[in-house]
Design an enzyme around this catalytic site. Structure first.
Site, PDB file in Angstrom:
ATOM      1  CG  ASN A   1      -5.599 -14.275  13.444  1.00 49.90           C
ATOM      2  OD1 ASN A   1      -6.089 -13.593  12.547  1.00 49.90           O
ATOM      3  ND2 ASN A   1      -5.664 -13.926  14.705  1.00 49.90           N
TER       4      ASN A   1
ATOM      5  CD  GLU B   1     -12.087  -4.406  14.479  1.00 46.82           C
ATOM      6  OE1 GLU B   1     -11.477  -4.792  15.495  1.00 46.82           O
ATOM      7  OE2 GLU B   1     -13.135  -3.726  14.523  1.00 46.82           O
TER       8      GLU B   1
ATOM      9  CB  CYS C   1      -5.998 -10.036  17.199  1.00 45.03           C
ATOM     10  SG  CYS C   1      -7.753 -10.308  17.343  1.00 45.03           S
TER      11      CYS C   1
HETATM   12  P1  NAD Z   1      -1.450  -8.679   7.488  1.00 41.28           P
HETATM   13  O1  NAD Z   1      -1.585  -7.224   7.789  1.00 41.28           O
HETATM   14  O2  NAD Z   1      -0.155  -9.184   7.019  1.00 41.28           O
HETATM   15  O3  NAD Z   1      -2.509  -9.093   6.346  1.00 41.28           O
HETATM   16  C1  NAD Z   1      -3.875  -8.751   6.433  1.00 41.28           C
HETATM   17  C2  NAD Z   1      -4.463  -8.642   5.031  1.00 41.28           C
HETATM   18  O4  NAD Z   1      -3.802  -7.613   4.311  1.00 41.28           O
HETATM   19  C3  NAD Z   1      -4.349  -9.907   4.186  1.00 41.28           C
HETATM   20  O5  NAD Z   1      -5.569 -10.110   3.546  1.00 41.28           O
HETATM   21  C4  NAD Z   1      -3.232  -9.591   3.226  1.00 41.28           C
HETATM   22  O6  NAD Z   1      -3.386 -10.234   1.979  1.00 41.28           O
HETATM   23  C5  NAD Z   1      -3.347  -8.085   3.060  1.00 41.28           C
HETATM   24  N1  NAD Z   1      -2.070  -7.432   2.774  1.00 41.28           N
HETATM   25  C6  NAD Z   1      -0.831  -7.811   3.210  1.00 41.28           C
HETATM   26  N2  NAD Z   1       0.107  -6.940   2.770  1.00 41.28           N
HETATM   27  C7  NAD Z   1      -0.540  -5.996   2.052  1.00 41.28           C
HETATM   28  C8  NAD Z   1      -0.129  -4.831   1.330  1.00 41.28           C
HETATM   29  N3  NAD Z   1       1.161  -4.481   1.271  1.00 41.28           N
HETATM   30  N4  NAD Z   1      -1.075  -4.096   0.711  1.00 41.28           N
HETATM   31  C9  NAD Z   1      -2.367  -4.449   0.765  1.00 41.28           C
HETATM   32  N5  NAD Z   1      -2.820  -5.543   1.431  1.00 41.28           N
HETATM   33  C10 NAD Z   1      -1.926  -6.311   2.053  1.00 41.28           C
HETATM   34  O7  NAD Z   1      -1.970  -9.415   8.791  1.00 41.28           O
HETATM   35  P2  NAD Z   1      -2.013 -10.967   9.113  1.00 41.28           P
HETATM   36  O8  NAD Z   1      -0.631 -11.496   9.197  1.00 41.28           O
HETATM   37  O9  NAD Z   1      -2.963 -11.647   8.198  1.00 41.28           O
HETATM   38  O10 NAD Z   1      -2.678 -10.963  10.559  1.00 41.28           O
HETATM   39  C11 NAD Z   1      -1.943 -10.765  11.722  1.00 41.28           C
HETATM   40  C12 NAD Z   1      -2.183  -9.392  12.303  1.00 41.28           C
HETATM   41  O11 NAD Z   1      -3.551  -9.102  12.329  1.00 41.28           O
HETATM   42  C13 NAD Z   1      -1.742  -9.315  13.764  1.00 41.28           C
HETATM   43  O12 NAD Z   1      -1.138  -8.076  13.998  1.00 41.28           O
HETATM   44  C14 NAD Z   1      -3.046  -9.402  14.541  1.00 41.28           C
HETATM   45  O13 NAD Z   1      -3.030  -8.815  15.807  1.00 41.28           O
HETATM   46  C15 NAD Z   1      -3.972  -8.687  13.628  1.00 41.28           C
HETATM   47  N6  NAD Z   1      -5.326  -9.141  13.874  1.00 41.28           N
HETATM   48  C16 NAD Z   1      -6.217  -8.275  14.408  1.00 41.28           C
HETATM   49  C17 NAD Z   1      -7.505  -8.711  14.676  1.00 41.28           C
HETATM   50  C18 NAD Z   1      -8.538  -7.797  15.260  1.00 41.28           C
HETATM   51  O14 NAD Z   1      -9.689  -8.185  15.250  1.00 41.28           O
HETATM   52  N7  NAD Z   1      -8.191  -6.629  15.760  1.00 41.28           N
HETATM   53  C19 NAD Z   1      -7.859 -10.017  14.399  1.00 41.28           C
HETATM   54  C20 NAD Z   1      -6.913 -10.863  13.850  1.00 41.28           C
HETATM   55  C21 NAD Z   1      -5.647 -10.418  13.585  1.00 41.28           C
END
Ligand code: NAD
Length: 456
Positions: free
Chosen positions: A114, A209, A243
């Site tokens: 995001n 995070e 987020c």
């Molecule tokens: P996501 O968990 O789907 O993906 C994050 C990362 O994990 C990506 O790089 C993806 O390639 C990898 N990934 C996905 N599935 C995986 C698996 N099975 N095994 C290993 N790696 C895998 O998250 P997203 O859709 O990219 O982001 C949205 C989420 O992130 C929301 O819940 C949001 O709140 C959170 N977020 C948190 C922060 C923070 O700073 N706390 C910031 C931004 C987003």
């Protein structure tokens, strides 16, 4: 290049001790900033192609944070990496004691989609500043930004030091087989659990995070116009795909109607017509998310907006009213431009409802009453937040950024980022010229008396 080769080379490079030299780290950060500046046009183009993010928003919510963080580290690494003297106490007289911050080794940083630049590069800057080698794994969803970061970094840094490995779940699973010295992950709670489990296999320390539903309290004594203005900006920036965006509003029933009107007029003022929306407002990242979000809009509860265009992955700024905690939209983090408004007539009851749910990443409180503000700050546990503002806490790198409970483990930004990627090595340093013999056998009552006096 294969991950195994990159990993092995990074370990060897770290063991060469080159990254332990603070001037080397400063040089790398300056080089990185220069590279990003030189390639800004590419970065703007890529993110616009991925989800329509404008140059203005990209600079304000991504690049400026990255540059600011680099400046802070360049200015402070020397001070932060210095050994720090601490008191020693009688028991070890005449020793001295100090703490040496040292890098952890080979680090892996996994990003979310995001804010594809800052969520990956700000932790990378902390890790470089702390003296580690870095492998970055961007999210695969914004394909152009992932490709652009890989090109800029991989063409200009040796892969044994700093490198981008692209891919999705499959590639990340493969990377996670290796024993890293630190894993820093930004993303969803379910994937956070997968990362934690993979890290546990090697006892690798993690920073997670994660996300969650961030409540926003609007009290009866607030400045209604300013509150609506700040909330509308924070919620619809990045089309709500933030987020720490206000996930939902808890407004005092006595001002609900007038507050809803204020929200509506703020949206109308800032996202007036479709041309402006085209320029200033983002698309939903992909069809999956578009379909998930559009299903959350209950047409009976739309107060404002609710326009969806699937072909354009567009959802207009939307406000839902008469929402309760039982509604579908209150089950999971929204992560899109839909703002449900719940009202309360008993603040304690509203607090109770929030506390019964997972600890949020952020919480925002709008009020002019210090006592009420302090009550909310004391009673609700959350990662971080703001009083009479939303989101802007992120722009202050003196504030550690991170979650608590299900919203995350650990924090970063500024000094807390440096600490996250460092180990504090504790040293007691003694000369040979004196030794108190009380701790040695044979023991006696007299020695015990002295030991008791010295050690308590
Ligand atoms: P996501 O968990 O789907 O993906 C994050 C990362 O994990 C990506 O790089 C993806 O390639 C990898 N990934 C996905 N599935 C995986 C698996 N099975 N095994 C290993 N790696 C895998 O998250 P997203 O859709 O990219 O982001 C949205 C989420 O992130 C929301 O819940 C949001 O709140 C959170 N977020 C948190 C922060 C923070 O700073 N706390 C910031 C931004 C987003």
């Amino acid at each position: 290049m294969k991950i195994q080769e990159i990993y092995t080379k990074q370990q060897a490079f770290f063991n060469s001790n080159i990254t332990k030299d603070v001037s080397f780290r400063i040089e790398q950060l300056k080089k990185f900033k220069k590279l990003l500046k030189e390639n800004e046009d590419l970065l703007y183009k890529a993110i616009y192609e991925d989800f329509g993010k404008s140059e203005f928003e990209t600079y304000m919510s991504e690049l400026s944070l990255i540059y600011h963080e680099i400046n802070i580290f360049v200015k402070n690494i020397k001070k932060w990496s210095k050994r720090k003297k601490v008191a020693t106490g009688f028991a070890n007289f005449p020793a001295k004691s100090y703490i040496i911050p040292e890098p952890l080794g080979t680090t892996l940083i996994i990003g979310a989609w995001n804010y594809p630049y800052q969520l990956l590069l700000v932790p990378a800057i902390s890790s470089i500043a702390a003296g580690n080698t870095v492998i970055l794994k961007p999210s695969e969803l914004p394909a152009k930004t992932s490709e652009t970061m890989a090109k800029i970094i991989n063409d200009n840094f040796p892969s044994d030091y700093f490198c981008v490995v692209e891919g999705g779940a499959k590639e990340t699973t493969e990377i996670l087989e290796y024993r890293f010295d630190k894993i820093f992950f930004t993303g969803s709670i379910p994937v956070g659990k997968i990362i934690y489990k993979a890290a546990a296999k090697h006892l690798t320390p993690v920073t997670l995070e994660l996300g969650g539903k961030s409540p926003t309290f609007v009290l009866a004594d607030t400045d209604i116009k300013m509150t609506a203005k700040r909330i509308v900006w924070a919620k619809f920036l990045n089309a709500g795909q933030t987020c720490v965006a206000p996930d939902y509003i808890l407004v005092d029933k006595s001002i609900e109607e007038i507050f809803l009107k204020a929200l509506k007029s703020e949206i109308e003022e800032h996202y007036k017509n479709s041309e402006e929306i085209d320029e200033n407002y983002l698309r939903i990242i992909n069809m999956n998310n578009f379909d998930r979000l559009s299903k959350l809009i209950d047409s009976d509860k739309i107060y404002f907006g609710g326009n969806c265009d699937r072909a354009k992955r567009f959802i207009s700024p939307t406000i839902l009213q008469d929402i309760s905690f039982q509604d579908e939209i209150m089950k999971d983090e929204i992560f899109g431009p839909i703002l449900p408004v719940l009202s309360f007539s008993d603040l304690d009851q509203a607090i109770k409802m929030v506390k019964e749910r997972a600890k949020p990443l952020a919480c925002y409180i709008y009020s002019n009453n210090r006592q009420t503000i302090d009550k909310l700050l004391k009673e609700i546990s959350f990662g971080g937040g703001a009083v009479n503002d939303s989101l802007m806490q992120l722009s202050n790198s003196n504030l550690p950024f991170g979650g608590v409970g299900l919203s995350g483990i650990g924090s970063y930004h500024g000094k807390s980022g440096f600490d996250t990627f460092s180990h504090n090595k504790s040293i007691l340093d003694k000369p040979f010229w004196f030794e108190a013999n009380f701790k040695y056998a044979p023991y006696s009552k007299y020695k015990l008396k002295i030991i008791k006096w010295l050690l308590e």
